[in-house]
Design a protein around this motif. Sequence first.
Motif, PDB file in Angstrom:
ATOM      1  N   GLN A  23      -2.697 -10.773  12.245  1.00 44.87           N
ATOM      2  CA  GLN A  23      -2.517 -11.436  13.535  1.00 44.87           C
ATOM      3  C   GLN A  23      -1.889 -12.820  13.351  1.00 44.87           C
ATOM      4  N   PRO A  24      -0.843 -13.144  14.109  1.00 40.02           N
ATOM      5  CA  PRO A  24      -0.248 -14.476  14.003  1.00 40.02           C
ATOM      6  C   PRO A  24      -1.252 -15.603  14.182  1.00 40.02           C
ATOM      7  N   ALA A  25      -2.208 -15.431  15.098  1.00 36.65           N
ATOM      8  CA  ALA A  25      -3.197 -16.497  15.319  1.00 36.65           C
ATOM      9  C   ALA A  25      -3.974 -16.781  14.041  1.00 36.65           C
ATOM     10  N   MET A  26      -4.421 -15.730  13.355  1.00 38.99           N
ATOM     11  CA  MET A  26      -5.208 -15.931  12.139  1.00 38.99           C
ATOM     12  C   MET A  26      -4.339 -16.456  10.997  1.00 38.99           C
ATOM     13  N   LEU A  27      -3.130 -15.932  10.865  1.00 38.14           N
ATOM     14  CA  LEU A  27      -2.231 -16.403   9.807  1.00 38.14           C
ATOM     15  C   LEU A  27      -1.870 -17.866  10.012  1.00 38.14           C
ATOM     16  N   CYS A  54     -11.368 -18.172  15.220  1.00 42.24           N
ATOM     17  CA  CYS A  54      -9.983 -18.628  15.135  1.00 42.24           C
ATOM     18  C   CYS A  54      -9.692 -19.507  16.344  1.00 42.24           C
ATOM     19  N   ARG A  55      -9.049 -20.639  16.085  1.00 38.74           N
ATOM     20  CA  ARG A  55      -8.745 -21.572  17.171  1.00 38.74           C
ATOM     21  C   ARG A  55      -7.309 -22.046  17.026  1.00 38.74           C
ATOM     22  N   VAL A  56      -6.458 -21.655  17.957  1.00 38.18           N
ATOM     23  CA  VAL A  56      -5.047 -22.027  17.899  1.00 38.18           C
ATOM     24  C   VAL A  56      -4.603 -22.581  19.239  1.00 38.18           C
ATOM     25  N   ASN A  68      -3.306 -20.946   7.627  1.00 36.04           N
ATOM     26  CA  ASN A  68      -2.186 -21.485   6.848  1.00 36.04           C
ATOM     27  C   ASN A  68      -1.449 -20.481   5.976  1.00 36.04           C
ATOM     28  N   ASN A  69      -1.570 -19.181   6.260  1.00 42.75           N
ATOM     29  CA  ASN A  69      -0.856 -18.244   5.385  1.00 42.75           C
ATOM     30  C   ASN A  69       0.644 -18.228   5.657  1.00 42.75           C
ATOM     31  N   GLN A  70       1.069 -18.813   6.754  1.00 44.86           N
ATOM     32  CA  GLN A  70       2.509 -18.929   7.013  1.00 44.86           C
ATOM     33  C   GLN A  70       3.168 -19.799   5.936  1.00 44.86           C
ATOM     34  N   GLN A  71       2.374 -20.654   5.299  1.00 45.74           N
ATOM     35  CA  GLN A  71       2.903 -21.510   4.227  1.00 45.74           C
ATOM     36  C   GLN A  71       2.639 -20.931   2.837  1.00 45.74           C
ATOM     37  N   ASN A  72       2.102 -19.726   2.754  1.00 48.16           N
ATOM     38  CA  ASN A  72       1.729 -19.128   1.472  1.00 48.16           C
ATOM     39  C   ASN A  72       2.943 -18.424   0.870  1.00 48.16           C
ATOM     40  N   ARG A  73       3.568 -19.067  -0.137  1.00 46.94           N
ATOM     41  CA  ARG A  73       4.808 -18.557  -0.707  1.00 46.94           C
ATOM     42  C   ARG A  73       4.715 -18.449  -2.227  1.00 46.94           C
TER      43      ARG A  73
END
Length: 485
Positions: free
Chosen positions: A162-166, A129-131, A170-175
Motif C-alpha cells: 500500500q502506498p500509505a504504508m510504504l 499508519c498516518r499519512v 519510508n520504503n519509497q527511499q529504500n534503494r
Amino acid sequence: MTTQQQLQHLYWRAGFGPRPADVAAGPSPRKALRQLFRDSEKVDPLYSEQMHFAETAAVSPPTPAPMATEATAGAGARAGLTAAQRKQQNQQIRAAFYSMNTGWLDRMATSPAQLREKLTFFWHGHFACRVRRPDAALQLNNTLRAGALGKFGDLLLAVSKQPAMLQFLNNQQNRKQHPNENFAREVMELFTIGRGHYSEQDVKEAARAFTGWGYNAGGQYVFREKQHDAGAKTFLGRTGNFGGEDILRIILEQPQTAEFLTTKFYRFFVNDTPDPAHVQPLARAFFQSGYDIRDLVERLFSAPWFYEAANVGTRIKSPIELLAGLRRTLGLELENQQPLIVFQKALGQTLFEPPNVAGWAGGRSWIDSSSLVLRLQLPQVLLKNAEFSIALKEDENDIAPSVSRADRTFRQQVKTRVQLTPISQLLAAAPPAAQAAQLSAFLLQAPIRPENLALIQQAAAAGPTDGRLRTMLTSMLSLPEYQLM
C-alpha cells in the motif's frame, strides 16, 4: 451467566454493542455468531463518493500533488502555493479526513456487518499508519476491510504494497546500496513476529530484499527493478536472492508469528492479560490453518472460556468503541458531525490518526483524570442536548499544529436525536420499580452496585413521568461501570 449476558458480551466484543432488538430476539450465542459471520460476508468499501472527495482534497490548486514521500507531500508539492492556497489545501485535506472518519464511525454504529467492521478496526490499530493523503489512507482502510476475515498472509502482502504504508515507513527511499531499514524493522517488530525473534542483521537483510518497492504518482504500487538489490541475503537462517515477498513468506513460516498475532487478538477481543493456556492452542490452530483469520475468530468466540466471568465486563472501552456503542445502542444521531471529531481528539483516539506506528496502547491508558471526567459527562451532553466546551491539546502531527488555544476550543450545544422506543419496548414487561435494574442488565456488562441502582431509581421516581426513561438512561450511562465491556 444468562443467555442475555452472553449475547451482550459477544455483541460488544465482536461488534460495537447490542441494540435492544438484538437482545429481544434472544438467539443463542452460537446462532448469533453464525449470523454475525453471514452479515459480514459482503465487503462494502468505505463510501466511494468519499474516495473522490479524498482524492480531490489532496490535490493542490495549481497541480496534482505527487505521492512521493512525506516530505514531498508536505513541502515539495506545496512549494509553489501561496499562503492562502496552502491554507485552502489544509482545509480540504482536513475536511476529507473528517468526512472519512465520521463516515466510518457511522458504519460502525449502524452496519449489520458488525464483525467485519470490528476486525477492520482491529487491523486499523495493528497496521497503524498516518499519512497526509486522504486517498491513500482510505485505500489502505479498504484493503484492511477486504482482507479482514481472509488469510493473514494475503492481508500482510496487500498492506505491505500500500502506498500509505510504504510512505509512512519510508520504503519509497529504500534503494540498492542505500537501504532504509524502517519498513523491514516494523514489519517484523509490530506486524508479524515480534521483538526478540530476529536479529539486527535480519533487519538489514530484509531491508535489502524490500529495495525497489514503491509507488507512482497515481498512488499505485510499483517495483523498480533497477533500485532492487538482487544479491544473496541471509534472513532467519535462510539464504537466497530474496525479494520482499520471500521475506514475508519466511516470516509466516515461523510458528512464533502465529503466536504473536494470536496474543494480540486475545488482548483486543478477550482480556488485556493473555492466558497462555488459551492462546497457545489457538496459535497452533491458526498456524496450521495457513493463518485463516475467520477460523481464528470463530474458535475464539466459540470457546467456553470466552464467556467466563474473568473475561466479561473487564476491558475498558476505547474511545471509538464508547462512541460507536452509544450511537448503536441508542440509535443516536447528531445534527452536526463535528462534535464526534472533537470527542475523539479529547478522549485520545481519532480514526485515521494513530499516534505512531505502534498504534494505540489501549487498556488502562485510555483513562486519566481528564478523559474519565469527559467520558462520564458524555451521556449528559448527548441525551440532554447540553452545551459542551473543551480546549483540545496541541497535536504535533496535525496538519496545522500551531493553533492558538482559542482556535482549539470547542464550545457549542450538541443537538442529537435518540430512539427511546426500542429501549422502552425492551422494558415494557417489567413493572416500573424493576425497570432500572432491567435497564442496567442491558446497558452494563459489569454488575451495577446496589447503592447506584437505588440512586437512579430515586432520580427516576422524582422526575416527570415522560422523562423517566431518559433520566434513567443518562444516569446509568454516566456510571464508571459503563466504561467497561
